[in-house]
Design a protein around this motif. Structure first.
Motif, short mmCIF file in Angstrom:
data_model
loop_
_atom_site.label_atom_id
_atom_site.label_comp_id
_atom_site.label_asym_id
_atom_site.label_seq_id
_atom_site.Cartn_x
_atom_site.Cartn_y
_atom_site.Cartn_z
N ASP A 6 0.82 -1.21 0.00
CA ASP A 6 0.00 0.00 0.00
C ASP A 6 0.85 1.26 0.00
OD1 ASP A 6 -2.44 -1.18 -0.16
OD2 ASP A 6 -2.90 -1.07 1.98
N ARG A 7 2.05 1.17 0.52
CA ARG A 7 2.89 2.36 0.67
C ARG A 7 4.11 2.36 -0.25
NH1 ARG A 7 4.57 2.17 6.55
NH2 ARG A 7 4.18 -0.06 6.33
N LEU A 8 4.16 1.44 -1.17
CA LEU A 8 5.31 1.37 -2.07
C LEU A 8 5.25 2.45 -3.15
CD1 LEU A 8 6.11 -2.39 -2.77
CD2 LEU A 8 7.53 -0.69 -1.64
N ALA A 9 6.42 2.98 -3.47
CA ALA A 9 6.57 3.92 -4.58
C ALA A 9 7.57 3.34 -5.57
CB ALA A 9 7.04 5.28 -4.07
N LEU A 10 7.57 3.90 -6.76
CA LEU A 10 8.54 3.51 -7.78
C LEU A 10 9.68 4.51 -7.81
CD1 LEU A 10 6.27 2.49 -10.81
CD2 LEU A 10 7.54 0.96 -9.30
N VAL A 11 10.87 4.00 -8.07
CA VAL A 11 12.03 4.86 -8.26
C VAL A 11 12.69 4.48 -9.58
CG1 VAL A 11 13.50 3.30 -6.91
CG2 VAL A 11 14.21 5.67 -7.29
N ASP A 12 13.02 5.46 -10.38
CA ASP A 12 13.63 5.22 -11.68
C ASP A 12 15.14 5.05 -11.50
OD1 ASP A 12 14.15 4.97 -14.35
OD2 ASP A 12 13.89 7.09 -14.84
N VAL A 13 15.62 3.86 -11.70
CA VAL A 13 17.05 3.56 -11.54
C VAL A 13 17.68 3.42 -12.91
CG1 VAL A 13 18.73 1.87 -10.71
CG2 VAL A 13 16.72 2.44 -9.31
N ASP A 14 18.67 4.23 -13.19
CA ASP A 14 19.41 4.17 -14.45
C ASP A 14 20.88 4.42 -14.13
OD1 ASP A 14 20.24 4.11 -17.04
OD2 ASP A 14 19.15 5.90 -17.70
N GLN A 15 21.56 3.38 -13.68
CA GLN A 15 22.93 3.52 -13.20
C GLN A 15 23.61 2.16 -13.17
OE1 GLN A 15 21.48 4.74 -9.17
NE2 GLN A 15 22.99 3.24 -8.42
N ASP A 16 24.90 2.18 -12.92
CA ASP A 16 25.64 0.93 -12.73
C ASP A 16 25.38 0.37 -11.34
OD1 ASP A 16 26.81 0.91 -15.22
OD2 ASP A 16 28.65 1.90 -14.57
N ILE A 17 25.19 -0.95 -11.29
CA ILE A 17 25.05 -1.68 -10.03
C ILE A 17 26.23 -2.65 -9.93
CG2 ILE A 17 23.58 -3.20 -8.67
CD1 ILE A 17 22.37 -0.45 -9.14
#
Length: 239
Positions: A6-17
């Motif tokens: 219910d409390r989750l948001a999305l985050v845009d990840v565009d990077q090296d892991i």
């Protein structure tokens, strides 16, 4: 579990892991069993090159020539082909884990090394050595962000009880989300990603080699052979 989603948001990840896996610093010579003379090894290598077919280059090597693309397999494909139980999987599907830094991968993998090999196998003695290879892998995905939930849902960071996390992982896998972004359990201020879809990963590149060396009651981590980089007490409670 609903209180989590219910409390989750999305985050845009565009990077090296960063991905830290078991490997060898120096590959074994396949011809060293044929002769004690290094000159004979050179001759054998030349003979192999004479009969080896020309190198093949493909726009999609992971599809057309998987055996030519060991970097891709080692850095990306392995956990999707070799399922095992982990924080976000009960072992019925694969999850790829990476971190925002090499340091965080060290704390994560040292913890699992000491409980998986050293403790369970009874190897808690000075002289045990493990070698690792570290990759940088590009990640481009909208990930579910667990970072702001851990204060109210502490079991998301429980050091040994994976029940809640595996329930979250099962739903993420079933519904087809690409992955999660979460604080590291083993290193304060570190962050990890758990990826369920290999299509959001690409461009694996070798970053460095590491050696884990058990010395007395600590694990010494070396980037350069013989030179201590990070030291972690054996049985460290750092989360």
């Amino acid at each position: 579990m609903r209180v989590v989603f219910d409390r989750l948001a999305l985050v845009d990840v565009d990077q090296d892991i960063v991905r830290n896996v078991v490997s060898l610093r120096v590959a074994q010579d396949l011809f060293d069993d044929l002769s004690q003379n290094p000159n004979d090894w050179v001759v054998a290598h030349r003979a192999e090159q004479d009969v080896k077919p020309p190198s093949y280059r493909s726009a999609t090597p992971v599809i057309d020539r998987p055996f030519e693309d060991t970097e891709w397999f080692g850095a990306i494909t392995w956990p999707f082909k070799n399922w095992r139980s982990s924080r976000y999987s009960d072992g019925s599907y694969g999850v790829w884990y990476g971190s925002e830094s090499v340091e965080t991968t060290v704390y994560e993998t040292v913890y699992h090394w000491q409980i998986g090999l050293l403790r369970d196998a009874g190897f808690e003695r000075t002289g045990v050595v493990a070698e690792r290879k570290v990759y940088k892998v590009a990640c481009a995905a909208a990930l579910l962000d667990l970072r702001k939930l851990v204060g109210s849902e502490p079991n998301l960071l429980h050091p040994t009880d994976y029940a809640l996390c595996q329930s979250v992982g099962a739903r993420v896998n079933r519904e087809g989300h690409p992955g999660l972004l979460t604080p590291s359990v083993r290193r304060p201020n570190g962050e990890n990603v758990a990826i369920f879809n290999s299509n959001v990963l690409s461009n694996p590149r070798h970053d460095c080699h590491l050696t884990y060396r058990l010395q007395d009651n600590r694990i010494v981590v070396e980037k350069d052979p013989g030179r201590s980089w990070i030291t972690i007490p054996l049985g460290s409670k750092e989360r």
